[in-house]
Design an enzyme around this catalytic site. Structure first.
Site, PDB file in Angstrom:
ATOM      1  N   HIS A  60     -14.215  -0.014   4.060  1.00 46.49           N
ATOM      2  CA  HIS A  60     -12.825  -0.355   4.363  1.00 46.49           C
ATOM      3  C   HIS A  60     -12.613  -0.389   5.877  1.00 46.49           C
ATOM      4  O   HIS A  60     -13.130   0.474   6.596  1.00 46.49           O
ATOM      5  CB  HIS A  60     -11.869   0.671   3.738  1.00 46.49           C
ATOM      6  CG  HIS A  60     -11.910   0.683   2.239  1.00 46.49           C
ATOM      7  ND1 HIS A  60     -12.920   1.307   1.525  1.00 46.49           N
ATOM      8  CD2 HIS A  60     -11.071   0.136   1.320  1.00 46.49           C
ATOM      9  CE1 HIS A  60     -12.707   1.161   0.228  1.00 46.49           C
ATOM     10  NE2 HIS A  60     -11.595   0.445   0.075  1.00 46.49           N
TER      11      HIS A  60
ATOM     12  N   ASP B 276     -12.559  -3.954   2.925  1.00 49.81           N
ATOM     13  CA  ASP B 276     -11.281  -4.187   2.256  1.00 49.81           C
ATOM     14  C   ASP B 276     -10.099  -3.678   3.076  1.00 49.81           C
ATOM     15  O   ASP B 276     -10.240  -2.803   3.942  1.00 49.81           O
ATOM     16  CB  ASP B 276     -11.257  -3.477   0.892  1.00 49.81           C
ATOM     17  CG  ASP B 276     -12.087  -4.196  -0.154  1.00 49.81           C
ATOM     18  OD1 ASP B 276     -12.822  -5.135   0.205  1.00 49.81           O
ATOM     19  OD2 ASP B 276     -12.005  -3.806  -1.341  1.00 49.81           O
TER      20      ASP B 276
ATOM     21  N   HIS C  22      -7.339  -9.989  -1.171  1.00 46.11           N
ATOM     22  CA  HIS C  22      -7.272  -8.643  -1.766  1.00 46.11           C
ATOM     23  C   HIS C  22      -5.836  -8.304  -2.171  1.00 46.11           C
ATOM     24  O   HIS C  22      -5.466  -7.128  -2.202  1.00 46.11           O
ATOM     25  CB  HIS C  22      -7.822  -7.626  -0.773  1.00 46.11           C
ATOM     26  CG  HIS C  22      -8.196  -6.303  -1.389  1.00 46.11           C
ATOM     27  ND1 HIS C  22      -8.864  -6.181  -2.588  1.00 46.11           N
ATOM     28  CD2 HIS C  22      -8.001  -5.024  -0.943  1.00 46.11           C
ATOM     29  CE1 HIS C  22      -9.071  -4.909  -2.862  1.00 46.11           C
ATOM     30  NE2 HIS C  22      -8.539  -4.176  -1.880  1.00 46.11           N
TER      31      HIS C  22
ATOM     32  N   HIS D   4      -1.594  -4.595  -2.275  1.00 43.59           N
ATOM     33  CA  HIS D   4      -2.542  -3.671  -2.908  1.00 43.59           C
ATOM     34  C   HIS D   4      -1.969  -2.959  -4.135  1.00 43.59           C
ATOM     35  O   HIS D   4      -2.132  -1.751  -4.312  1.00 43.59           O
ATOM     36  CB  HIS D   4      -3.027  -2.646  -1.892  1.00 43.59           C
ATOM     37  CG  HIS D   4      -4.404  -2.120  -2.181  1.00 43.59           C
ATOM     38  ND1 HIS D   4      -4.646  -1.124  -3.102  1.00 43.59           N
ATOM     39  CD2 HIS D   4      -5.611  -2.448  -1.670  1.00 43.59           C
ATOM     40  CE1 HIS D   4      -5.932  -0.841  -3.136  1.00 43.59           C
ATOM     41  NE2 HIS D   4      -6.551  -1.659  -2.268  1.00 43.59           N
TER      42      HIS D   4
END
Length: 283
Positions: A248, A103, A154, A158
Site C-alpha cells: 500500500h 493500493d 480501486h 474504498h
C-alpha cells in the site's frame, strides 16, 4: 389553329431562357473566388475568408490537442473485458515474472519515494488508485504512466462493494475511471475490489466498464504496520514465479512500506526475480 403556330417557338424560347437562367444562378452561387489576373487559380475547398482548412493545423502543437468532432466526444475506447468468476491471483506460466502492486493511493507523502525506488531499479509496478485520492493527484498519475507503470481502479472511497447496491458499485468504479482518464487520457483496464471482496455483480459491473479483475498472491499486510522486518520477510518468503505482491502507498502511515521496499526490491533482483505489469490478453 393559325393562332397556335407562333406559341410553340415562344414556349421553347421561354423554357430555354429559364434553364439558362437557373444554370447561371447556380454557377454564381457555387463558384469560388475568381482568380486575379496573372495570379494563381483559387484552390478548391473552403474560401480563405472562412478561415484555414480543417486539415491545416493552426499551431505546430496541434497533435497535442484533443481532436474536435464526434470521435473526440466518445473518448478513449474501452477494451472488452471478461466477466470472471474469480480474479487473477497469479501470473500464468512457469517462470513468469512477479508483479508488484500498490493500493489506496496516490499519496504525495509515500507514492513519490516508491516511484523513485522503482525508477532506480528499472522496475514497473501496478498502482490501484482510489478516486478520491487520484482526483487531486493528477501529476502523480501522469508520472506513473510516463515511467511505464499501470494504473488500476480501486473504487472511489474504498467501500465493501459486495454489500453495496448496483448503483453504488457502478458509481464507485465509474467515477474513479473518469478521474484517471481526466489525468492521463485513458481508462483503467484493471480493477481490484477493496478488501478483495468480489461477487458476481462486482465482476459484471467492472467488465461492463472495460476492466478485468486483478487480485494478489502474497499480502504483505503492511497496512497493519507490523514493522519493516516483518514486511520484508513476508515478501521474500512468498516470492516466486508469477507471484503478485500486495502493498500500500496510502491509507495511513506507509513509511514502513517505503523502507521495506528499499530492502527487498534489490534483494529480489539480485536473486534473479524479474518484474512485469499485467497486459490484457496475456493473463
Amino acid at each position: 389553329m393559325t393562332n397556335d403556330a407562333p406559341l410553340v417557338p415562344r414556349r421553347v424560347l421561354l423554357r430555354t431562357a429559364a434553364v439558362l437562367g437557373a444554370a447561371v444562378t447556380t454557377r454564381l452561387l457555387t463558384a469560388g473566388p475568381a482568380a486575379a489576373p496573372g495570379g494563381p487559380a483559387p484552390s478548391a475547398g473552403p474560401s480563405s475568408a472562412a478561415g484555414p482548412s480543417a486539415a491545416t493545423p493552426v499551431r505546430p502543437d496541434h497533435r497535442l490537442r484533443p481532436l474536435a468532432g464526434h470521435a473526440a466526444a466518445e473518448g478513449p475506447r474501452r477494451l472488452p473485458a471478461p466477466v470472471r468468476t474469480r480474479p487473477v491471483l497469479r501470473m500464468p506460466g512457469a517462470g513468469h515474472p512477479m508483479v508488484l502492486t500498490f493500493d489506496d493511493g496516490p499519496d504525495p507523502r509515500y507514492t513519490p519515494p516508491i516511484l523513485d525506488l522503482l525508477r532506480r531499479h528499472h522496475v514497473r509496478a501496478t498502482f490501484f488508485v482510489c478516486g478520491e485520492m487520484a482526483e487531486h493527484q493528477g501529476g502523480l498519475l501522469r508520472r506513473m504512466v510516463d515511467e511505464g507503470h499501470v494504473i488500476g481502479n480501486h473504487s472511489w472511497s474504498h467501500p465493501l462493494l459486495t454489500r453495496a447496491s448496483t448503483a453504488v458499485v457502478r458509481a464507485e468504479l465509474e467515477r474513479t475511471s473518469e478521474a484517471v482518464e481526466r489525468a492521463v487520457g485513458q481508462h483503467p483496464q484493471w480493477m481490484r475490489a477493496p478488501y478483495g471482496a468480489w461477487n458476481r455483480r462486482v465482476f459484471r459491473l467492472g467488465a461492463e466498464l472495460g476492466m478485468d479483475a486483478f487480485a494478489w498472491t502474497v499480502d504483505s499486510l503492511d497496512w497493519t504496520e507490523p514493522g519493516t522486518r516483518t514486511i520484508i520477510d513476508r515478501v521474500l518468503n512468498g516470492a516466486g514465479p508469477g507471484v503478485i505482491v500486495l502493498a500500500h502507498d496510502a491509507g495511513g502511515d506507509r513509511s514502513q512500506t517505503v523502507t521495506a521496499l528499499r530492502t527487498y526490491l534489490p534483494r529480489l533482483l539480485a536473486d534473479g526475480h524479474r518484474f512485469t505489469v499485467p497486459v490484457r490478453g496475456e493473463v
